[in-house]
Design an enzyme around this catalytic site. Structure first.
Site, PDB file in Angstrom:
ATOM      1  CD  GLU A  87      68.963  26.619  20.670  1.00 45.15           C
ATOM      2  OE1 GLU A  87      68.468  25.261  20.464  1.00 45.15           O
ATOM      3  OE2 GLU A  87      68.602  27.710  20.279  1.00 45.15           O
ATOM      4  CB  CYS A 100      71.778  35.711  19.777  1.00 45.12           C
ATOM      5  SG  CYS A 100      70.079  35.704  20.193  1.00 45.12           S
ATOM      6  CB  CYS A 107      60.886  30.985  27.745  1.00 47.23           C
ATOM      7  SG  CYS A 107      60.210  32.319  27.804  1.00 47.23           S
ATOM      8  CB  CYS A 111      55.783  32.732  22.446  1.00 50.26           C
ATOM      9  SG  CYS A 111      56.213  34.289  23.425  1.00 50.26           S
ATOM     10  CB  CYS A 114      58.771  30.446  20.696  1.00 51.68           C
ATOM     11  SG  CYS A 114      60.348  30.220  21.509  1.00 51.68           S
ATOM     12  N   GLY A 154      64.262  32.637  26.754  1.00 54.64           N
ATOM     13  CA  GLY A 154      63.969  33.191  28.082  1.00 54.64           C
ATOM     14  C   GLY A 154      63.583  34.473  27.813  1.00 54.64           C
ATOM     15  CD  GLU A 155      60.811  38.940  29.013  1.00 53.29           C
ATOM     16  OE1 GLU A 155      60.358  39.079  27.696  1.00 53.29           O
ATOM     17  OE2 GLU A 155      61.576  40.175  29.412  1.00 53.29           O
ATOM     18  CB  SER A 186      64.943  41.359  22.708  1.00 53.39           C
ATOM     19  OG  SER A 186      63.497  41.071  22.183  1.00 53.39           O
ATOM     20  CB  SER A 209      58.887  40.269  21.454  1.00 56.34           C
ATOM     21  OG  SER A 209      60.194  40.261  21.548  1.00 56.34           O
ATOM     22  CG  LEU A 210      54.206  45.098  19.221  1.00 60.39           C
ATOM     23  CD1 LEU A 210      54.245  45.652  20.687  1.00 60.39           C
ATOM     24  CD2 LEU A 210      54.025  46.412  18.416  1.00 60.39           C
ATOM     25  CG  HIS A 211      56.046  38.710  18.098  1.00 60.55           C
ATOM     26  ND1 HIS A 211      57.205  39.179  17.251  1.00 60.55           N
ATOM     27  CD2 HIS A 211      56.835  38.356  18.994  1.00 60.55           C
ATOM     28  CE1 HIS A 211      58.341  39.288  17.898  1.00 60.55           C
ATOM     29  NE2 HIS A 211      58.129  38.488  19.084  1.00 60.55           N
ATOM     30  CG  ASN A 283      64.195  31.144  10.978  1.00 55.96           C
ATOM     31  OD1 ASN A 283      64.107  31.031   9.535  1.00 55.96           O
ATOM     32  ND2 ASN A 283      65.082  31.714  11.459  1.00 55.96           N
ATOM     33  CB  CYS A 326      64.548  31.136  19.939  1.00 55.58           C
ATOM     34  SG  CYS A 326      64.471  31.290  21.833  1.00 55.58           S
TER      35      CYS A 326
HETATM   36  S1  SF4 Z   1      59.708  33.876  22.099  1.00 56.03           S
HETATM   37 FE1  SF4 Z   1      60.915  34.379  23.800  1.00 56.03          FE
HETATM   38  S2  SF4 Z   1      59.628  35.014  25.255  1.00 56.03           S
HETATM   39 FE2  SF4 Z   1      58.302  33.862  24.013  1.00 56.03          FE
HETATM   40  S3  SF4 Z   1      58.407  31.510  24.675  1.00 56.03           S
HETATM   41 FE3  SF4 Z   1      60.330  32.017  23.144  1.00 56.03          FE
HETATM   42  S4  SF4 Z   1      61.889  32.607  24.535  1.00 56.03           S
HETATM   43 FE4  SF4 Z   1      60.138  32.856  25.518  1.00 56.03          FE
END
Ligand code: SF4
Length: 340
Positions: A87, A100, A107, A111, A114, A154-155, A186, A209-211, A283, A326
């Site tokens: 995407e 973006c 990934c 997370c 996600c 992805g990272e 990011s 990305s701390l979260h 979201n 995402c």
């Molecule tokens: S938030 Fe980003 S790093 Fe975490 S699983 Fe989703 S795509 Fe990967």
């Protein structure tokens, strides 16, 4: 032999064209078509010999689904040459258009909030596959992209070489010509890769990305993410080397990381760095048990940070009616997508 234009630097493209027996200036003509004229169809590059046009590939992907939001945000689902899907999102504003982009198909970070993380990693994208997302978004939105954020699937720093090659192409005045200050990478915070990035001559913005304000909660939300101390130490190195303030991204999850205690913890971490904090209201994703906090709760969290002297902002949600989180378009059943 096919030349994949987006995988080459200008010098590399000249060499590839000459290897086909063509004169080097043909590469300049291709560069002009692709980057200045935003033309990705070799058959429309009217000053190229047919034989050369037949050897050129600009886009290896095609748009298989598109979701448009009332606020102008466009989300594209692209199918790559091998059938993998990624995407990308175009977010227009008055003075700019932000793309973006994804750096991996799937990934590995897992997370728990996600949609992309639910399916694991399929593969890394090439630099060209990252860049063609920008071209597809330019085409879909009819405006040139001015800002790029590596915040899609992805990272990025787990696909380091392709990410850095793509960044170099974006800020190269012969290619996309985007200001380095308008490019943001990011990451969940891979310390070794952040230090390596700090050593590159790239005055881009680094977002972490701390979260979560502590390792226990962070491990729950981001099982593969490195410890906070290591991440913040690497971010401090990035600031020391590049003199670019780091952005800390923090997705607000209702009842999980939006308490007064979490705000205090986040403020403590933020004050260890030259940084600003970007709050994002979650979201919701189908099949994932996290909820979006109310606007009032998010504003209260923001106010707590600011009272403690943190430079914090609440990011405006864009494209919520276009599956903005995402990985959501990728997971959405085909029958629910708006076909292009
Ligand atoms: S938030 Fe980003 S790093 Fe975490 S699983 Fe989703 S795509 Fe990967």
């Amino acid at each position: 032999m096919s030349i994949r234009v987006l995988e080459h630097t200008p010098a590399g493209l000249r060499r590839a064209v000459e290897a086909l027996g063509e004169r080097g200036y043909r590469a300049d003509q291709i560069i002009d078509w692709v980057y200045a004229k935003a033309c990705s169809d070799p058959q429309k590059m009217t000053n190229l010999p047919d034989a050369l046009a037949g050897h050129i590939t600009v886009l290896t992907s095609h748009v298989v689904a598109r979701a448009a939001s009332r606020d102008g945000t466009v989300k594209l689902l692209l199918e790559l040459g091998d059938g993998e899907r990624v995407e990308c999102v175009g977010i227009p504003a008055r003075q700019r258009v932000t793309a973006c982009v994804s750096t991996q198909a799937g990934c590995a970070q897992g997370c728990t909030f996600c949609a992309t993380g639910l399916d694991g990693l399929q593969r890394n994208l090439t630099a060209g596959e990252i860049l063609e997302q920008v071209l597809n978004l330019t085409d879909a939105g009819g405006r040139r992209v001015t800002n790029v954020v590596f915040m899609g699937a992805g990272e990025p720093l787990a696909n380091y070489d392709a990410t850095v090659s793509a960044v170099r192409a974006l800020i190269d005045s012969e290619r996309f010509g985007i200001s380095a200050r308008s490019v943001t990478v990011s990451t969940v915070g891979l310390p070794g890769a952040i230090r390596r990035l700090a050593g590159e001559d790239l005055p881009i913005t680094l977002a972490i990305s701390l979260h979560a304000p502590n390792d226990a909660l962070r491990r729950e939300l981001m099982p593969a993410a490195p410890p906070l101390d290591d991440v913040l130490a690497a971010a401090a190195t990035f600031y020391a080397r590049r003199k670019r303030e780091v952005t800390l991204e923090y997705v607000l999850l209702a009842g999980v990381n939006d308490s007064t205690l979490c705000a205090k913890g986040l403020a403590r971490l933020a004050k260890r760095l030259r940084c600003n904090v970007n709050l994002i209201r979650y979201n919701p994703v189908a099949g994932v048990a996290y909820a979006r906090p109310s606007e009032a709760a998010a504003r209260a969290f923001l106010a707590r940070l600011r009272r403690q002297g943190v430079n914090a902002h609440l990011r405006r949600s864009r494209g919520r009616d276009a599956d903005a989180a995402c990985g959501q378009l990728r997971r959405r059943p085909a029958s629910h997508r708006q076909r292009t």
